[in-house]
Enzyme design. Structure first.
Site, PDB file in Angstrom:
ATOM      1  N   ASP A  19      17.016   9.135 -29.191  1.00 55.09           N
ATOM      2  CA  ASP A  19      17.052  10.411 -28.478  1.00 55.09           C
ATOM      3  C   ASP A  19      17.681  10.165 -27.106  1.00 55.09           C
ATOM      4  O   ASP A  19      17.850   9.013 -26.686  1.00 55.09           O
ATOM      5  CB  ASP A  19      15.623  10.951 -28.309  1.00 55.09           C
ATOM      6  CG  ASP A  19      15.592  12.254 -27.504  1.00 55.09           C
ATOM      7  OD1 ASP A  19      16.383  13.160 -27.820  1.00 55.09           O
ATOM      8  OD2 ASP A  19      14.801  12.361 -26.548  1.00 55.09           O
ATOM      9  N   SER A  20      17.949  11.254 -26.395  1.00 54.74           N
ATOM     10  CA  SER A  20      18.475  11.130 -25.037  1.00 54.74           C
ATOM     11  C   SER A  20      17.418  10.572 -24.082  1.00 54.74           C
ATOM     12  O   SER A  20      17.753  10.172 -22.972  1.00 54.74           O
ATOM     13  CB  SER A  20      18.930  12.502 -24.545  1.00 54.74           C
ATOM     14  OG  SER A  20      17.869  13.428 -24.675  1.00 54.74           O
ATOM     15  N   TYR A  51      21.281  15.264 -22.547  1.00 57.15           N
ATOM     16  CA  TYR A  51      22.450  15.477 -23.403  1.00 57.15           C
ATOM     17  C   TYR A  51      22.759  16.983 -23.519  1.00 57.15           C
ATOM     18  O   TYR A  51      23.869  17.363 -23.804  1.00 57.15           O
ATOM     19  CB  TYR A  51      22.183  14.959 -24.823  1.00 57.15           C
ATOM     20  CG  TYR A  51      22.249  13.453 -24.998  1.00 57.15           C
ATOM     21  CD1 TYR A  51      22.376  12.585 -23.917  1.00 57.15           C
ATOM     22  CD2 TYR A  51      22.175  12.905 -26.283  1.00 57.15           C
ATOM     23  CE1 TYR A  51      22.428  11.214 -24.112  1.00 57.15           C
ATOM     24  CE2 TYR A  51      22.239  11.541 -26.485  1.00 57.15           C
ATOM     25  CZ  TYR A  51      22.362  10.692 -25.400  1.00 57.15           C
ATOM     26  OH  TYR A  51      22.418   9.338 -25.596  1.00 57.15           O
ATOM     27  N   GLY A  52      21.724  17.788 -23.298  1.00 56.21           N
ATOM     28  CA  GLY A  52      21.827  19.228 -23.568  1.00 56.21           C
ATOM     29  C   GLY A  52      22.875  19.953 -22.760  1.00 56.21           C
ATOM     30  O   GLY A  52      23.354  21.019 -23.146  1.00 56.21           O
ATOM     31  N   CYS A  82      17.150  13.993 -31.840  1.00 58.28           N
ATOM     32  CA  CYS A  82      17.588  14.789 -30.690  1.00 58.28           C
ATOM     33  C   CYS A  82      18.390  15.944 -31.278  1.00 58.28           C
ATOM     34  O   CYS A  82      19.321  15.711 -32.064  1.00 58.28           O
ATOM     35  CB  CYS A  82      18.461  13.919 -29.789  1.00 58.28           C
ATOM     36  SG  CYS A  82      19.275  14.824 -28.451  1.00 58.28           S
ATOM     37  N   THR A  84      20.420  18.006 -29.776  1.00 62.69           N
ATOM     38  CA  THR A  84      21.791  18.077 -29.273  1.00 62.69           C
ATOM     39  C   THR A  84      22.663  17.023 -29.962  1.00 62.69           C
ATOM     40  O   THR A  84      23.788  17.322 -30.377  1.00 62.69           O
ATOM     41  CB  THR A  84      21.805  17.888 -27.737  1.00 62.69           C
ATOM     42  OG1 THR A  84      20.817  18.741 -27.154  1.00 62.69           O
ATOM     43  CG2 THR A  84      23.159  18.225 -27.162  1.00 62.69           C
ATOM     44  N   GLU A 161       8.940  17.541 -18.801  1.00 62.93           N
ATOM     45  CA  GLU A 161       8.953  16.192 -18.208  1.00 62.93           C
ATOM     46  C   GLU A 161       8.131  16.126 -16.926  1.00 62.93           C
ATOM     47  O   GLU A 161       7.635  15.059 -16.559  1.00 62.93           O
ATOM     48  CB  GLU A 161      10.400  15.734 -17.984  1.00 62.93           C
ATOM     49  CG  GLU A 161      11.095  15.582 -19.327  1.00 62.93           C
ATOM     50  CD  GLU A 161      12.246  14.596 -19.352  1.00 62.93           C
ATOM     51  OE1 GLU A 161      12.557  14.013 -18.297  1.00 62.93           O
ATOM     52  OE2 GLU A 161      12.822  14.418 -20.435  1.00 62.93           O
ATOM     53  N   CYS A 193      14.439  21.939 -29.903  1.00 61.51           N
ATOM     54  CA  CYS A 193      14.641  20.900 -28.887  1.00 61.51           C
ATOM     55  C   CYS A 193      13.414  19.997 -28.950  1.00 61.51           C
ATOM     56  O   CYS A 193      12.285  20.483 -29.107  1.00 61.51           O
ATOM     57  CB  CYS A 193      14.764  21.543 -27.504  1.00 61.51           C
ATOM     58  SG  CYS A 193      14.759  20.348 -26.150  1.00 61.51           S
ATOM     59  N   THR A 194      13.669  18.708 -28.821  1.00 63.40           N
ATOM     60  CA  THR A 194      12.586  17.735 -29.007  1.00 63.40           C
ATOM     61  C   THR A 194      11.380  17.951 -28.096  1.00 63.40           C
ATOM     62  O   THR A 194      10.261  17.594 -28.440  1.00 63.40           O
ATOM     63  CB  THR A 194      13.129  16.328 -28.712  1.00 63.40           C
ATOM     64  OG1 THR A 194      13.823  16.370 -27.466  1.00 63.40           O
ATOM     65  CG2 THR A 194      14.036  15.862 -29.821  1.00 63.40           C
ATOM     66  N   HIS A 195      11.640  18.524 -26.907  1.00 62.12           N
ATOM     67  CA  HIS A 195      10.538  18.679 -25.942  1.00 62.12           C
ATOM     68  C   HIS A 195       9.621  19.856 -26.265  1.00 62.12           C
ATOM     69  O   HIS A 195       8.491  19.901 -25.802  1.00 62.12           O
ATOM     70  CB  HIS A 195      11.100  18.901 -24.536  1.00 62.12           C
ATOM     71  CG  HIS A 195      11.720  17.691 -23.916  1.00 62.12           C
ATOM     72  ND1 HIS A 195      12.794  17.040 -24.474  1.00 62.12           N
ATOM     73  CD2 HIS A 195      11.412  17.023 -22.772  1.00 62.12           C
ATOM     74  CE1 HIS A 195      13.130  16.020 -23.702  1.00 62.12           C
ATOM     75  NE2 HIS A 195      12.306  15.988 -22.661  1.00 62.12           N
TER      76      HIS A 195
HETATM   77  N1  DGL Z   1      16.496  15.675 -26.708  1.00 58.15           N
HETATM   78  C1  DGL Z   1      17.265  16.831 -26.322  1.00 58.15           C
HETATM   79  C2  DGL Z   1      17.358  17.808 -27.494  1.00 58.15           C
HETATM   80  O1  DGL Z   1      16.536  17.824 -28.380  1.00 58.15           O
HETATM   81  C3  DGL Z   1      16.647  17.511 -25.110  1.00 58.15           C
HETATM   82  C4  DGL Z   1      16.837  16.761 -23.822  1.00 58.15           C
HETATM   83  C5  DGL Z   1      18.286  16.640 -23.404  1.00 58.15           C
HETATM   84  O2  DGL Z   1      18.904  17.648 -23.016  1.00 58.15           O
HETATM   85  O3  DGL Z   1      18.793  15.542 -23.480  1.00 58.15           O
HETATM   86  O4  DGL Z   1      18.270  18.573 -27.556  1.00 58.15           O
END
Ligand code: DGL
Length: 280
Positions: A19-20, A51-52, A82, A84, A161, A193-195
């Site tokens: 993941d990012s 990454y988004g 991830c 993205t 975060e 989105c993972t978060h």
């Molecule tokens: N992990 C990214 C996603 O699921 C979210 C965080 C990022 O923008 O890197 O898209």
């Protein structure tokens, strides 16, 4: 005979998850729950997150570097944990691989199509994921008449975060982001989105009980299990290794990563090793 032996050996190799940054830990957590015998090598690109808000070219370049690193760790399969990276890079990266690779988008899209009753699905994610229209593309391939309503929610990642999982500030921002989706009558919402699974209760409270939330992390772990079974790669040999079966690597800020990981994972992480991903 030789091939069977190799497959058996391969089945005890770890799964690579990347993941990012910390977000993919929600996917790793589901893999730990659903297929507890599997070893995991996790890479979080904490030096280059987010990454988004980056371009497809950049996210694809980063994903390729990470996949090279994971291959060096002799993983048997790779999960792009991830949204993205799954949206932008999966197709191109998997072409270069001779091991199975899955992302989080397809499993999430599939279960949303199975879930909706009224054919109106909402998707929330980063600017990259939403701008790529990847969820609506997959959903409409499966179900042409389903209407997909997409909304980028860029402030959710920093709020998560910062640990503001249940906070009036997050409530307020969620109301603003989600009001148009609620007004449009969706009955299913993909947490793309993972978060976002970490603010599931806030999102659920705002959209109300009539909207089913889909967590692609859960579906991805299920799909990984099915894939490993199908390929004869499920690890049957080792059990009960606990936290020893998980290794974590990051590109920066290892201590911060460790603290976050320990707040959401069942197993305490003793260390996360920093590597220079630009070397790959
Ligand atoms: N992990 C990214 C996603 O699921 C979210 C965080 C990022 O923008 O890197 O898209």
């Amino acid at each position: 005979m030789e091939i069977i032996k190799n497959r058996e050996e391969l089945s005890s190799a770890p799964v690579g998850v990347f993941d990012s940054g910390v977000g993919g830990l929600t996917v790793a957590r589901e893999i730990m729950r659903q297929i507890p015998n599997e070893k995991i090598v996790y890479f979080g690109d904490t030096a280059r997150v987010p990454y988004g808000s980056k371009s497809k070219e950049t996210v694809t370049k980063y994903s390729k570097q990470i996949v090279r690193f994971l291959q060096e760790q002799h993983v048997k399969a790779i999960v792009a944990a991830c949204n993205t990276a799954s949206a932008y890079a999966l197709d191109e990266v998997e072409k270069e691989l001779d091991i199975p690779m899955i992302g989080v988008v397809k499993p999430g899209a599939k279960v949303a199509v199975e879930t909706t009753q009224n054919g109106r699905i909402g998707v929330i994610g980063t600017e990259g994921t939403i701008g790529s229209h990847i969820y609506s593309t997959y959903i409409n391939e499966m179900s042409r008449n389903t209407k997909v309503l997409e909304k980028a929610c860029p402030l959710f990642v920093p709020l998560v975060e910062e640990g503001l999982w249940q906070d009036p500030v997050t409530d307020e921002i969620a109301k603003r982001y989600l009001s148009a989706l609620i007004d449009s009558g969706i009955d299913t919402l993909i947490l793309g989105c993972t978060h976002y699974p970490l603010i599931r209760s806030t999102v659920g409270k705002i959209v109300g009980e009539g909207v089913t939330l889909v967590n692609p992390a859960y579906e991805t772990a299920r799909e990984l299990k099915g894939l490993l079974e199908k390929e004869g790669l499920l690890n049957k040999s080792e059990q009960g290794l606990g936290s020893n079966q998980y290794r974590f690597y990051v590109s920066d800020m290892a201590d911060k990563f460790r603290t976050f990981a320990n707040s959401i994972l069942k197993y305490g992480i003793l260390s996360a090793k920093t590597i220079n991903i630009e070397n790959y």
